[in-house]
Scaffold this motif. Sequence first.
Motif, PDB file in Angstrom:
ATOM      1  N   THR B  66       7.267  -8.379  -8.551  1.00  0.00           N
ATOM      2  CA  THR B  66       6.920  -8.854  -9.977  1.00  0.00           C
ATOM      3  C   THR B  66       6.573 -10.408  -9.766  1.00  0.00           C
ATOM      4  O   THR B  66       6.270 -11.061 -10.371  1.00  0.00           O
ATOM      5  CB  THR B  66       8.414  -9.043 -10.917  1.00  0.00           C
ATOM      6  OG1 THR B  66       9.172  -9.230 -10.104  1.00  0.00           O
ATOM      7  CG2 THR B  66       8.380  -7.848 -11.730  1.00  0.00           C
ATOM      8  N   LYS B  69       0.799 -12.582  -8.846  1.00  0.00           N
ATOM      9  CA  LYS B  69      -0.030 -13.115  -9.991  1.00  0.00           C
ATOM     10  C   LYS B  69      -1.544 -12.511  -9.975  1.00  0.00           C
ATOM     11  O   LYS B  69      -2.224 -12.581  -8.866  1.00  0.00           O
ATOM     12  CB  LYS B  69       0.085 -14.570  -9.834  1.00  0.00           C
ATOM     13  CG  LYS B  69       0.791 -15.276 -10.630  1.00  0.00           C
ATOM     14  CD  LYS B  69       0.634 -16.784 -10.829  1.00  0.00           C
ATOM     15  CE  LYS B  69       0.863 -17.266 -12.062  1.00  0.00           C
ATOM     16  NZ  LYS B  69       1.061 -18.822 -12.114  1.00  0.00           N
ATOM     17  N   PHE B  70      -1.941 -11.916 -10.951  1.00  0.00           N
ATOM     18  CA  PHE B  70      -3.186 -11.291 -11.320  1.00  0.00           C
ATOM     19  C   PHE B  70      -4.028 -12.371 -12.059  1.00  0.00           C
ATOM     20  O   PHE B  70      -3.697 -13.459 -12.629  1.00  0.00           O
ATOM     21  CB  PHE B  70      -3.140 -10.135 -12.024  1.00  0.00           C
ATOM     22  CG  PHE B  70      -2.658  -9.055 -11.009  1.00  0.00           C
ATOM     23  CD1 PHE B  70      -1.242  -8.863 -10.782  1.00  0.00           C
ATOM     24  CD2 PHE B  70      -3.353  -7.876 -10.719  1.00  0.00           C
ATOM     25  CE1 PHE B  70      -0.858  -7.996  -9.990  1.00  0.00           C
ATOM     26  CE2 PHE B  70      -2.837  -6.823  -9.830  1.00  0.00           C
ATOM     27  CZ  PHE B  70      -1.676  -6.830  -9.609  1.00  0.00           C
ATOM     28  N   ARG B  71      -5.363 -12.106 -12.239  1.00  0.00           N
ATOM     29  CA  ARG B  71      -6.084 -12.865 -12.887  1.00  0.00           C
ATOM     30  C   ARG B  71      -5.883 -12.774 -14.500  1.00  0.00           C
ATOM     31  O   ARG B  71      -6.032 -13.698 -15.280  1.00  0.00           O
ATOM     32  CB  ARG B  71      -7.622 -12.451 -12.951  1.00  0.00           C
ATOM     33  CG  ARG B  71      -8.732 -13.372 -13.204  1.00  0.00           C
ATOM     34  CD  ARG B  71      -9.996 -12.861 -12.399  1.00  0.00           C
ATOM     35  NE  ARG B  71     -10.165 -11.459 -12.421  1.00  0.00           N
ATOM     36  CZ  ARG B  71     -11.012 -10.692 -13.120  1.00  0.00           C
ATOM     37  NH1 ARG B  71     -11.460 -11.578 -14.217  1.00  0.00           N
ATOM     38  NH2 ARG B  71     -11.156  -9.598 -13.137  1.00  0.00           N
ATOM     39  N   ARG B  72      -5.683 -11.294 -14.871  1.00  0.00           N
ATOM     40  CA  ARG B  72      -5.176 -11.440 -16.219  1.00  0.00           C
ATOM     41  C   ARG B  72      -3.772 -10.792 -16.429  1.00  0.00           C
ATOM     42  O   ARG B  72      -3.244  -9.934 -15.535  1.00  0.00           O
ATOM     43  CB  ARG B  72      -6.028 -10.019 -16.774  1.00  0.00           C
ATOM     44  CG  ARG B  72      -7.301 -10.395 -16.812  1.00  0.00           C
ATOM     45  CD  ARG B  72      -8.019  -9.021 -17.510  1.00  0.00           C
ATOM     46  NE  ARG B  72      -9.587  -9.072 -17.190  1.00  0.00           N
ATOM     47  CZ  ARG B  72     -10.453  -9.885 -17.935  1.00  0.00           C
ATOM     48  NH1 ARG B  72      -9.810 -10.569 -18.811  1.00  0.00           N
ATOM     49  NH2 ARG B  72     -11.620 -10.024 -17.595  1.00  0.00           N
ATOM     50  N   ALA B  73      -3.172 -11.137 -17.536  1.00  0.00           N
ATOM     51  CA  ALA B  73      -1.902 -10.660 -17.901  1.00  0.00           C
ATOM     52  C   ALA B  73      -1.745  -9.096 -17.859  1.00  0.00           C
ATOM     53  O   ALA B  73      -0.715  -8.497 -17.554  1.00  0.00           O
ATOM     54  CB  ALA B  73      -1.248 -11.430 -19.028  1.00  0.00           C
ATOM     55  N   LEU B  74      -2.765  -8.620 -18.431  1.00  0.00           N
ATOM     56  CA  LEU B  74      -2.632  -7.205 -18.464  1.00  0.00           C
ATOM     57  C   LEU B  74      -2.689  -6.192 -17.441  1.00  0.00           C
ATOM     58  O   LEU B  74      -2.036  -5.330 -17.222  1.00  0.00           O
ATOM     59  CB  LEU B  74      -3.878  -6.802 -19.401  1.00  0.00           C
ATOM     60  CG  LEU B  74      -4.042  -5.183 -19.738  1.00  0.00           C
ATOM     61  CD1 LEU B  74      -2.732  -4.915 -20.819  1.00  0.00           C
ATOM     62  CD2 LEU B  74      -5.356  -4.919 -20.358  1.00  0.00           C
ATOM     63  N   GLU B  76      -1.110  -7.491 -14.519  1.00  0.00           N
ATOM     64  CA  GLU B  76       0.222  -7.941 -14.065  1.00  0.00           C
ATOM     65  C   GLU B  76       1.290  -6.674 -14.762  1.00  0.00           C
ATOM     66  O   GLU B  76       1.713  -6.125 -14.020  1.00  0.00           O
ATOM     67  CB  GLU B  76       0.710  -9.111 -14.723  1.00  0.00           C
ATOM     68  CG  GLU B  76       0.661 -10.022 -13.342  1.00  0.00           C
ATOM     69  CD  GLU B  76       1.030 -11.405 -13.655  1.00  0.00           C
ATOM     70  OE1 GLU B  76      -0.057 -12.389 -13.218  1.00  0.00           O
ATOM     71  OE2 GLU B  76       1.851 -11.661 -14.529  1.00  0.00           O
ATOM     72  N   GLU B  77       0.830  -6.460 -15.969  1.00  0.00           N
ATOM     73  CA  GLU B  77       1.588  -5.608 -16.672  1.00  0.00           C
ATOM     74  C   GLU B  77       1.464  -4.092 -16.324  1.00  0.00           C
ATOM     75  O   GLU B  77       2.460  -3.404 -15.784  1.00  0.00           O
ATOM     76  CB  GLU B  77       1.308  -5.706 -18.085  1.00  0.00           C
ATOM     77  CG  GLU B  77       2.339  -5.266 -19.210  1.00  0.00           C
ATOM     78  CD  GLU B  77       1.778  -5.241 -20.562  1.00  0.00           C
ATOM     79  OE1 GLU B  77       1.525  -6.368 -20.963  1.00  0.00           O
ATOM     80  OE2 GLU B  77       1.439  -4.452 -21.473  1.00  0.00           O
TER      81      GLU B  77
END
Lengths: 144, 182
Positions: B66, B69-74, B76-77
Amino acid sequence: MIKRKTLRILLWIILAGIVVATSAVYYVFNKPRRNISKESAVYTMEAKQLISEFKKDEDSATKKYLDKTITVKGEIKSIRTLDNQSKVFSLEDEMEGVSCTVDSADVVKNYSKLTQFTKGSNVTFKGRCSGMLMDIQIINCVPE
Amino acid sequence: MNKLILCFALSLFFFNAGAQSRFFTKDAKINFNSSTSLEDIVAESNQATTFIDIDKNEVAFSVLTTSFKFRRALMEEHFNENYMESAKFPKAKFTGKIISPIDWKNEKLVVVDVKGQLTMHGVTKEVTLKALITPGKGKVVAAAELKVTPEDFAIAIPSAVRDKIAKDVTIKIDAVYAPYQQ
């Protein structure tokens, strides 16, 4: 005449549908990140208690706290700055304590407060628990 | 007399420094790239914990899934909920041995082979990877790269998005180790 009117209404409905659908897709795709500072903590506790819970049974503590917003209170044992300019405050124990990471953007926002956080001070952080390696990691932290 | 004590203290210090065999860091960088022409997918974590034992030539690495970190929150989800199932498998781990010769006293960059077990998403696989290691005074600098296939680790990617995610994911690691005091 009537036929033309219904056709026009139908066209408007289809157009409205397309607008709603694209904006919904756009919103989901560019969904904002969780803003921890606006979330209320699910658990509020002493860092010491969190450490003892994880040491006693890591699996069940992970199940209980993973991805939950929690507020922890404890004494700063060490402060480090990562390459990406995030700051890590280790509470209660440098190696096996609770590590609270404040992202660089939040360091900027809370700068004056964080400069008062020095080794030995008792502080409170709110963040998201990401589990335990050697230490328990709380990420996206903001000072309380 | 004072000199004698100093000599004794100094020799003790050097003896201890020589006996240091374990190095560690809690701030290792690990990133992966599974970009295709359709989508840029990169993620990074700055908080991997890793140990290196220069007597036994052993390496251990672990990271919390967890913390990527990705560019988009989506993204990551999807990564945590659908692919890695972080709630069930919160950690990814690697334990291995440096199988090519390495002289820890020579402060020069060497390329070595590391063979070991990689565990993620609850599946353990044997992998061999290349690592660059530079021993230094009181520190060790290392970098490594490996390619993994999500399907090898029972990570199911729906066919609708399979073309957007690279077949092989490239994982890169950067670590600066400091002596570990027990």
